[in-house]
Design a protein around this motif. Structure first.
Motif, PDB file in Angstrom:
ATOM      1  N   LEU A  90      59.192  84.764  23.501  1.00 41.21           N
ATOM      2  CA  LEU A  90      58.385  85.976  23.373  1.00 41.21           C
ATOM      3  C   LEU A  90      59.249  87.144  22.909  1.00 41.21           C
ATOM      4  O   LEU A  90      60.433  87.238  23.264  1.00 41.21           O
ATOM      5  N   LYS A  91      58.660  88.023  22.130  1.00 40.04           N
ATOM      6  CA  LYS A  91      59.353  89.230  21.691  1.00 40.04           C
ATOM      7  C   LYS A  91      58.324  90.322  21.454  1.00 40.04           C
ATOM      8  O   LYS A  91      57.128  90.058  21.269  1.00 40.04           O
ATOM      9  N   VAL A  92      58.813  91.559  21.442  1.00 35.35           N
ATOM     10  CA  VAL A  92      57.967  92.725  21.190  1.00 35.35           C
ATOM     11  C   VAL A  92      58.526  93.442  19.971  1.00 35.35           C
ATOM     12  O   VAL A  92      59.734  93.633  19.848  1.00 35.35           O
ATOM     13  N   THR A  93      57.652  93.827  19.071  1.00 35.45           N
ATOM     14  CA  THR A  93      58.075  94.530  17.869  1.00 35.45           C
ATOM     15  C   THR A  93      57.040  95.588  17.520  1.00 35.45           C
ATOM     16  O   THR A  93      55.859  95.457  17.870  1.00 35.45           O
ATOM     17  N   GLU A  94      57.471  96.634  16.850  1.00 33.46           N
ATOM     18  CA  GLU A  94      56.555  97.715  16.501  1.00 33.46           C
ATOM     19  C   GLU A  94      57.051  98.460  15.277  1.00 33.46           C
ATOM     20  O   GLU A  94      58.236  98.426  14.936  1.00 33.46           O
ATOM     21  N   THR A  95      56.123  99.145  14.608  1.00 32.73           N
ATOM     22  CA  THR A  95      56.465  99.936  13.425  1.00 32.73           C
ATOM     23  C   THR A  95      55.317 100.881  13.107  1.00 32.73           C
ATOM     24  O   THR A  95      54.191 100.696  13.583  1.00 32.73           O
ATOM     25  N   ALA A  96      55.608 101.888  12.309  1.00 33.38           N
ATOM     26  CA  ALA A  96      54.565 102.777  11.802  1.00 33.38           C
ATOM     27  C   ALA A  96      53.792 102.061  10.707  1.00 33.38           C
ATOM     28  O   ALA A  96      54.329 101.214   9.991  1.00 33.38           O
ATOM     29  N   ILE A  97      52.505 102.388  10.576  1.00 32.46           N
ATOM     30  CA  ILE A  97      51.668 101.790   9.528  1.00 32.46           C
ATOM     31  C   ILE A  97      50.978 102.908   8.754  1.00 32.46           C
ATOM     32  O   ILE A  97      51.041 104.078   9.119  1.00 32.46           O
ATOM     33  N   TYR A  98      50.328 102.499   7.666  1.00 31.39           N
ATOM     34  CA  TYR A  98      49.623 103.477   6.846  1.00 31.39           C
ATOM     35  C   TYR A  98      48.425 104.033   7.614  1.00 31.39           C
ATOM     36  O   TYR A  98      47.593 103.274   8.119  1.00 31.39           O
ATOM     37  N   SER A  99      48.330 105.318   7.703  1.00 31.37           N
ATOM     38  CA  SER A  99      47.255 105.958   8.450  1.00 31.37           C
ATOM     39  C   SER A  99      45.894 105.609   7.866  1.00 31.37           C
ATOM     40  O   SER A  99      45.652 105.779   6.674  1.00 31.37           O
ATOM     41  N   GLY A 100      45.019 105.068   8.711  1.00 33.97           N
ATOM     42  CA  GLY A 100      43.655 104.789   8.298  1.00 33.97           C
ATOM     43  C   GLY A 100      43.510 103.583   7.399  1.00 33.97           C
ATOM     44  O   GLY A 100      42.426 103.358   6.860  1.00 33.97           O
ATOM     45  N   ALA A 101      44.551 102.786   7.236  1.00 31.60           N
ATOM     46  CA  ALA A 101      44.475 101.623   6.344  1.00 31.60           C
ATOM     47  C   ALA A 101      45.088 100.411   7.028  1.00 31.60           C
ATOM     48  O   ALA A 101      46.138  99.915   6.608  1.00 31.60           O
ATOM     49  N   PRO A 102      44.486  99.918   8.102  1.00 36.81           N
ATOM     50  CA  PRO A 102      45.075  98.793   8.844  1.00 36.81           C
ATOM     51  C   PRO A 102      45.195  97.522   8.014  1.00 36.81           C
ATOM     52  O   PRO A 102      46.086  96.714   8.240  1.00 36.81           O
ATOM     53  N   HIS A 103      44.298  97.326   7.028  1.00 38.15           N
ATOM     54  CA  HIS A 103      44.353  96.107   6.232  1.00 38.15           C
ATOM     55  C   HIS A 103      45.543  96.094   5.288  1.00 38.15           C
ATOM     56  O   HIS A 103      45.837  95.058   4.687  1.00 38.15           O
ATOM     57  N   GLU A 104      46.219  97.209   5.151  1.00 40.04           N
ATOM     58  CA  GLU A 104      47.398  97.256   4.280  1.00 40.04           C
ATOM     59  C   GLU A 104      48.696  97.060   5.056  1.00 40.04           C
ATOM     60  O   GLU A 104      49.777  97.317   4.538  1.00 40.04           O
TER      61      GLU A 104
END
Length: 390
Positions: free
Chosen positions: A365-379
């Motif tokens: 198991l691991k945990v990872t995170e990052t910023a994404i494009y605002s309002g565009a989860p499919h990208e």
């Protein structure tokens, strides 16, 4: 200037353009299937054509330099047979390329004319009126082993550097009611290979054509297209590791071919047998690699607890998430997920950031995170199995 003109003749050969068209069709088909299976292409550019133009030229240049240093030559008959068979293969066999088989069959056909039946030579059309020569007996028979050795070296180098780097998945079938993905390799290269051809027909008709004289024998400098490629699909292993292993085995085949080359200097009559041995060895290596893949327990399949990562699109936020094909995303933004739809719904909880809990293919198991494009989860750029309608 003469060398540039001779090199330019490479672009006038039918095999080159048939190969370009074939590779474009292959690349276009891949993009079409990715859009159908995943909503958008994993690699939207025609990277197969890019490799064809860059790697093909670079590797062809390296091979050509070595050929010119050692004075490598091929008879005109071999070149004619090889290019005809290659064009037929590229046109008729839409999903399979057999480059090593083409080399061996062309060589055996040429040797059969010069070694196993002198009467066949008189049956060939006379080229005297044109000034051309078939050049069957003007080329050392061990040269064919030299060519096969470099085929293995080029293919091994290519697989070592590019195999598994462009992991574009494809949905193939269902395993126990669940869809599975595989990672096919369908690329091939056409190397512009400089070789010497016995005879002075080119120069006698075009005064600008470059000629070389070696030990009193006249040779024309010609650029011949050499087909290098592989058809392989990985279903259960890490593609990069598979191709690294294949590359090492191909280098050993190249070493064996060079040993056969040295042996053939003293026993040229053994060349047909050694070529068949190399072809069978190559087939056994591919067969064992496929069999080993089939024996693994892992599948790139759908799962009930989470969603399987199939690929990461380049130049997207997902590149920073430390994910690899085969990982299973269990939670997104602290929400348990079990489908593509639930994954994107969880992304909308925090439209500018993505927090994932992941289990890799080893069960860790691991945990990872990052910023994404605002309002565009499919990208976000994570390729998953799409939800089936109905």
């Amino acid at each position: 200037m003469r060398i540039f003109i001779a090199c330019g003749s490479y672009l006038l050969q039918l095999m080159v353009w048939v190969a370009v068209l074939r590779l474009w069709v292959t690349s276009r088909s891949r993009i079409k299937h990715e859009r159908q299976n995943f909503g958008s292409a994993v690699y939207s550019d025609h990277f197969e054509l890019r490799h064809f133009l860059t790697q093909g030229v670079v590797l062809g240049l390296a091979l050509s330099v070595v050929n010119m240093v050692v004075g490598f030559s091929l008879p005109l008959l071999w070149i004619v047979i090889y290019e005809i068979l290659a064009v037929i293969t590229l046109v008729i066999l839409p999903t399979t390329v057999l480059p090593l088989t083409l080399l061996v069959v062309s060589t055996l056909a040429t040797i059969s004319v010069s070694v196993f039946g002198g009467t066949y030579i008189s049956d060939l059309p006379s080229l005297a009126p044109t000034g051309l020569r078939w050049g069957i007996n003007a080329v050392p028979v061990q040269n064919y082993l030299w060519l096969v050795a470099f085929f293995f070296l080029v293919l091994g180098h290519w697989l070592s550097h590019y195999g598994g780097r462009f992991t574009a998945p494809r949905i193939y079938a269902k395993q126990r009611g669940k869809r599975i993905a595989g990672y096919p390799w369908r690329e091939f290269l056409v190397l512009p290979m400089v070789t010497l051809v016995p005879g002075d027909w080119f120069a006698s008709h075009w005064a600008f054509w470059p000629l070389l004289t070696i030990h009193g024998q006249t040779f024309a400098v010609l650029v011949v297209p050499l087909l290098v490629g592989l058809r392989f699909t990985v279903f259960r292993q890490v593609p990069r590791q598979v191709y690294q292993g294949l590359a090492k085995k191909l280098v050993w085949l190249a070493v064996l071919a060079l040993l056969f080359f040295a042996w053939a200097i003293y026993r040229p009559q053994d060349v047909p047998v050694t070529l068949v041995i190399l072809l069978v060895g190559y087939a056994i290596i591919l067969w064992r690699a496929k069999r080993y893949d089939a024996q693994q327990q892992f599948w790139y399949s759908q799962v009930d607890d989470g969603v399987r990562v199939l690929a990461i699109r380049p130049r997207t936020p997902a590149v920073k998430l430390d994910l690899t094909a085969g990982d299973i995303i269990l939670e997104c933004n602290h929400q348990p997920i079990d489908s593509e739809t639930s994954f994107y719904e969880a992304l909308l909880i925090n439209p500018t950031y993505c927090h994932l809990k992941v289990r890799n293919r080893d069960g860790e198991l691991k945990v990872t995170e990052t910023a994404i494009y605002s309002g565009a989860p499919h990208e976000i750029g994570i390729v998953l199995f799409r939800d089936q309608e109905g």
